[in-house]
Design a protein around this motif. Structure first.
Motif, PDB file in Angstrom:
ATOM      1  N   GLN A  81     -14.730  -1.980  -5.010  1.00 19.08           N
ATOM      2  CA  GLN A  81     -13.644  -2.829  -5.477  1.00 19.08           C
ATOM      3  C   GLN A  81     -13.520  -2.715  -6.988  1.00 19.08           C
ATOM      4  O   GLN A  81     -14.492  -2.382  -7.680  1.00 19.08           O
ATOM      5  CB  GLN A  81     -13.909  -4.289  -5.102  1.00 19.08           C
ATOM      6  CG  GLN A  81     -13.970  -4.554  -3.609  1.00 19.08           C
ATOM      7  CD  GLN A  81     -14.378  -5.987  -3.294  1.00 19.08           C
ATOM      8  OE1 GLN A  81     -15.136  -6.604  -4.034  1.00 19.08           O
ATOM      9  NE2 GLN A  81     -13.868  -6.521  -2.193  1.00 19.08           N
ATOM     10  N   THR A 129      -6.192   0.339  -1.737  1.00 17.08           N
ATOM     11  CA  THR A 129      -5.122  -0.598  -2.058  1.00 17.08           C
ATOM     12  C   THR A 129      -5.119  -0.852  -3.559  1.00 17.08           C
ATOM     13  O   THR A 129      -6.177  -0.993  -4.171  1.00 17.08           O
ATOM     14  CB  THR A 129      -5.292  -1.938  -1.316  1.00 17.08           C
ATOM     15  OG1 THR A 129      -6.546  -2.530  -1.697  1.00 17.08           O
ATOM     16  CG2 THR A 129      -5.278  -1.733   0.192  1.00 17.08           C
ATOM     17  N   LEU A 130      -3.922  -0.887  -4.147  1.00 17.36           N
ATOM     18  CA  LEU A 130      -3.766  -1.174  -5.567  1.00 17.36           C
ATOM     19  C   LEU A 130      -2.653  -2.196  -5.750  1.00 17.36           C
ATOM     20  O   LEU A 130      -1.661  -2.178  -5.013  1.00 17.36           O
ATOM     21  CB  LEU A 130      -3.413   0.094  -6.359  1.00 17.36           C
ATOM     22  CG  LEU A 130      -4.482   1.181  -6.488  1.00 17.36           C
ATOM     23  CD1 LEU A 130      -3.936   2.352  -7.293  1.00 17.36           C
ATOM     24  CD2 LEU A 130      -5.752   0.649  -7.123  1.00 17.36           C
ATOM     25  N   ASN A 131      -2.800  -3.051  -6.762  1.00 16.96           N
ATOM     26  CA  ASN A 131      -1.770  -4.038  -7.057  1.00 16.96           C
ATOM     27  C   ASN A 131      -1.731  -4.297  -8.557  1.00 16.96           C
ATOM     28  O   ASN A 131      -2.767  -4.575  -9.176  1.00 16.96           O
ATOM     29  CB  ASN A 131      -2.024  -5.343  -6.312  1.00 16.96           C
ATOM     30  CG  ASN A 131      -0.844  -6.284  -6.391  1.00 16.96           C
ATOM     31  OD1 ASN A 131       0.268  -5.925  -6.049  1.00 16.96           O
ATOM     32  ND2 ASN A 131      -1.095  -7.492  -6.851  1.00 16.96           N
ATOM     33  N   LEU A 203      -3.781  -3.755 -13.868  1.00 21.94           N
ATOM     34  CA  LEU A 203      -3.995  -4.031 -12.455  1.00 21.94           C
ATOM     35  C   LEU A 203      -4.348  -5.513 -12.291  1.00 21.94           C
ATOM     36  O   LEU A 203      -4.951  -6.127 -13.182  1.00 21.94           O
ATOM     37  CB  LEU A 203      -5.113  -3.158 -11.895  1.00 21.94           C
ATOM     38  CG  LEU A 203      -4.787  -1.670 -11.758  1.00 21.94           C
ATOM     39  CD1 LEU A 203      -6.055  -0.875 -11.444  1.00 21.94           C
ATOM     40  CD2 LEU A 203      -3.741  -1.431 -10.680  1.00 21.94           C
ATOM     41  N   ASN A 217      -7.634  -4.785  -5.192  1.00 25.24           N
ATOM     42  CA  ASN A 217      -7.825  -3.366  -5.479  1.00 25.24           C
ATOM     43  C   ASN A 217      -9.128  -2.888  -4.849  1.00 25.24           C
ATOM     44  O   ASN A 217     -10.224  -3.209  -5.326  1.00 25.24           O
ATOM     45  CB  ASN A 217      -7.836  -3.145  -6.992  1.00 25.24           C
ATOM     46  CG  ASN A 217      -6.544  -3.624  -7.632  1.00 25.24           C
ATOM     47  OD1 ASN A 217      -5.539  -2.943  -7.600  1.00 25.24           O
ATOM     48  ND2 ASN A 217      -6.577  -4.828  -8.202  1.00 25.24           N
TER      49      ASN A 217
END
Length: 224
Positions: A81, A129-131, A203, A217
């Motif tokens: 993570q 996953t990315l944000n 991020l 993430n």
């Protein structure tokens, strides 16, 4: 020692089976040699050490043929993570680094560099996953994530495009892909985006995964 009921103990004065070598000593190994006997002649249940060009096996007889004892290797399993603040430059192919490693049973992943090295030839699945934090999203823009090999040529890409109107929002993406890798091949996660023309975007990260800004993430790698 040989007990009255025919049990043999070597370094063990209280054997529990026909041949018992178990003791506090570290010298409890059993040596098996090669044999020219056929599996039928040796009989079902016999074992032998069998060297061959390029390797060796332990084999047992089923009464008809010699069968190699197969031991499945430990498969790669990585969970990581992003928990520390990170910013990604616009319109720049950026390797994602400095992960917090949760699990890596084969020590195949370097969380600092983001590099995963395949422990053997095989099939590997990657989920990421990315944000990004809230900001202006330009019309007609996109965000792209991919896994690249050590020569920086792309392996697998996933892209998310944004509509034909500029707005303020978060940009997020999820990638699920499967790669066939050779032993020693190195792949790294990479991101590229065009939803702003210059500068950088952070991020959405918090060290506390229970915080509303934490837990977005993530990276998972599984060997099949």
């Amino acid at each position: 020692i040989v007990t009255n009921n025919g049990l043999v103990g070597v370094g063990n004065i209280v054997p529990k089976v026909k041949l018992d070598l178990r003791s506090d000593s570290l010298d409890n190994a059993i040596g098996l040699g090669t044999t020219s006997l056929s599996a039928a002649t040796a009989g079902a249940g016999a074992m032998r050490y069998y060297p061959y060009n390029g390797g060796s096996d332990l084999q047992y007889s089923d009464g008809v043929k010699w069968i190699s004892i197969f031991v499945a290797p430990q498969k790669a399993s990585v969970i990581a993570q992003l928990r520390s603040a990170q910013t990604i430059s616009a319109k720049t192919e950026t390797i994602i680094r400095n992960w917090t490693e949760i699990e890596d049973v084969t020590s195949s992943f370097n969380p600092t560099t983001g590099a995963f090295i395949a422990p053997r030839d095989g099939i590997y699945s990657f989920v990421m996953t990315l944000n990004f934090v809230t900001g202006t999203i330009l019309s007609g823009s996109y965000i792209q994530v991919q896994f690249v090999d050590a020569s920086n040529s792309s392996s697998v890409k996933v892209i998310r495009s944004f509509g034909e109107s500029t707005r303020t929002s978060q940009a997020g993406i999820i990638q699920t892909s499967t790669l066939k890798l050779a032993k020693g091949e190195t792949v790294m996660p990479q991101v590229y985006y065009t939803f702003q023309n210059s500068g950088s975007r952070a991020l959405r990260i918090d060290a506390n995964q229970n915080n509303p800004n934490g837990g977005f993430n993530n990276l998972m790698i599984i060997e099949h």
